[in-house]
Scaffold this motif. Structure first.
Motif, PDB file in Angstrom:
ATOM      1  N   CYS A  23       2.891  27.144 -13.284  1.00 33.67           N
ATOM      2  CA  CYS A  23       2.642  26.786 -15.254  1.00 33.67           C
ATOM      3  C   CYS A  23       2.197  28.083 -15.497  1.00 33.67           C
ATOM      4  CB  CYS A  23       2.123  25.445 -14.969  1.00 33.67           C
ATOM      5  SG  CYS A  23       0.491  26.421 -14.412  1.00 33.67           S
ATOM      6  N   GLY A  24       1.519  28.874 -15.138  1.00 32.34           N
ATOM      7  CA  GLY A  24       0.973  30.801 -16.406  1.00 32.34           C
ATOM      8  C   GLY A  24      -0.293  30.341 -16.459  1.00 32.34           C
ATOM      9  N   ILE A  69      -4.331  21.122 -15.752  1.00 28.99           N
ATOM     10  CA  ILE A  69      -2.817  21.616 -15.657  1.00 28.99           C
ATOM     11  C   ILE A  69      -1.442  20.668 -15.627  1.00 28.99           C
ATOM     12  CG2 ILE A  69      -0.279  21.696 -13.329  1.00 28.99           C
ATOM     13  CD1 ILE A  69      -2.532  22.793 -11.830  1.00 28.99           C
ATOM     14  N   THR A  70      -1.941  19.362 -15.820  1.00 32.02           N
ATOM     15  CA  THR A  70      -1.620  18.454 -16.451  1.00 32.02           C
ATOM     16  C   THR A  70      -1.283  18.568 -18.220  1.00 32.02           C
ATOM     17  OG1 THR A  70      -2.057  16.808 -14.123  1.00 32.02           O
ATOM     18  CG2 THR A  70      -0.926  15.391 -16.435  1.00 32.02           C
ATOM     19  N   ASN A  73       0.800  21.264 -19.081  1.00 33.78           N
ATOM     20  CA  ASN A  73       2.414  20.715 -18.838  1.00 33.78           C
ATOM     21  C   ASN A  73       2.852  19.700 -19.930  1.00 33.78           C
ATOM     22  OD1 ASN A  73       2.726  22.168 -16.502  1.00 33.78           O
ATOM     23  ND2 ASN A  73       2.208  21.156 -15.714  1.00 33.78           N
ATOM     24  N   HIS A  74       2.293  19.170 -20.269  1.00 32.10           N
ATOM     25  CA  HIS A  74       2.655  17.999 -21.583  1.00 32.10           C
ATOM     26  C   HIS A  74       2.285  18.619 -22.822  1.00 32.10           C
ATOM     27  CE1 HIS A  74       2.497  14.275 -23.181  1.00 32.10           C
ATOM     28  NE2 HIS A  74       1.272  14.749 -23.823  1.00 32.10           N
ATOM     29  N   GLN A  76       3.068  21.761 -23.287  1.00 39.26           N
ATOM     30  CA  GLN A  76       4.685  23.059 -23.402  1.00 39.26           C
ATOM     31  C   GLN A  76       5.759  21.810 -24.026  1.00 39.26           C
ATOM     32  OE1 GLN A  76       4.279  26.030 -22.601  1.00 39.26           O
ATOM     33  NE2 GLN A  76       2.162  25.443 -22.982  1.00 39.26           N
ATOM     34  N   GLU A  77       5.910  20.441 -23.612  1.00 40.20           N
ATOM     35  CA  GLU A  77       6.962  20.255 -23.672  1.00 40.20           C
ATOM     36  C   GLU A  77       7.572  19.975 -24.818  1.00 40.20           C
ATOM     37  OE1 GLU A  77       6.457  16.113 -21.004  1.00 40.20           O
ATOM     38  OE2 GLU A  77       6.841  17.265 -19.483  1.00 40.20           O
TER      39      GLU A  77
END
Length: 77
Positions: A23-24, A69-70, A73-74, A76-77
């Motif tokens: 994920c970066g 991480i969650t 990612n959330h 980034q959307e």
């Protein structure tokens, strides 16, 4: 008289030795001298860690990493 300031990158060594996740995020896990588990998490372009914590056990550390991480990612959307 002009004064100059020097900039030091305090976390360069830690960032370079951190593992880059798919994920970066950059994650560096470690252990203190007295046995506490530690973890530093860097955002992809960050110079300073956004998380630098110690944990009681491996389960708590992995749980925190999964939440980070969650959340990343959330956002980034």
């Amino acid at each position: 008289m002009k004064t100059t300031t020097m900039k030091y990158d305090l976390f360069a060594r830690q960032r370079e030795s951190a593992i880059v996740l798919p994920c970066g995020l950059k994650v560096l896990k470690g252990e203190t001298l007295n046995g506490k588990l530690t973890m530093m998490i860097f955002l992809p372009k960050a110079f300073k860690p956004f998380a630098n914590y110690s944990f009681r056990n491996e389960e708590h550390r992995e749980e925190y990493l999964q939440k980070a991480i969650t959340n990343f990612n959330h956002h980034q959307e």
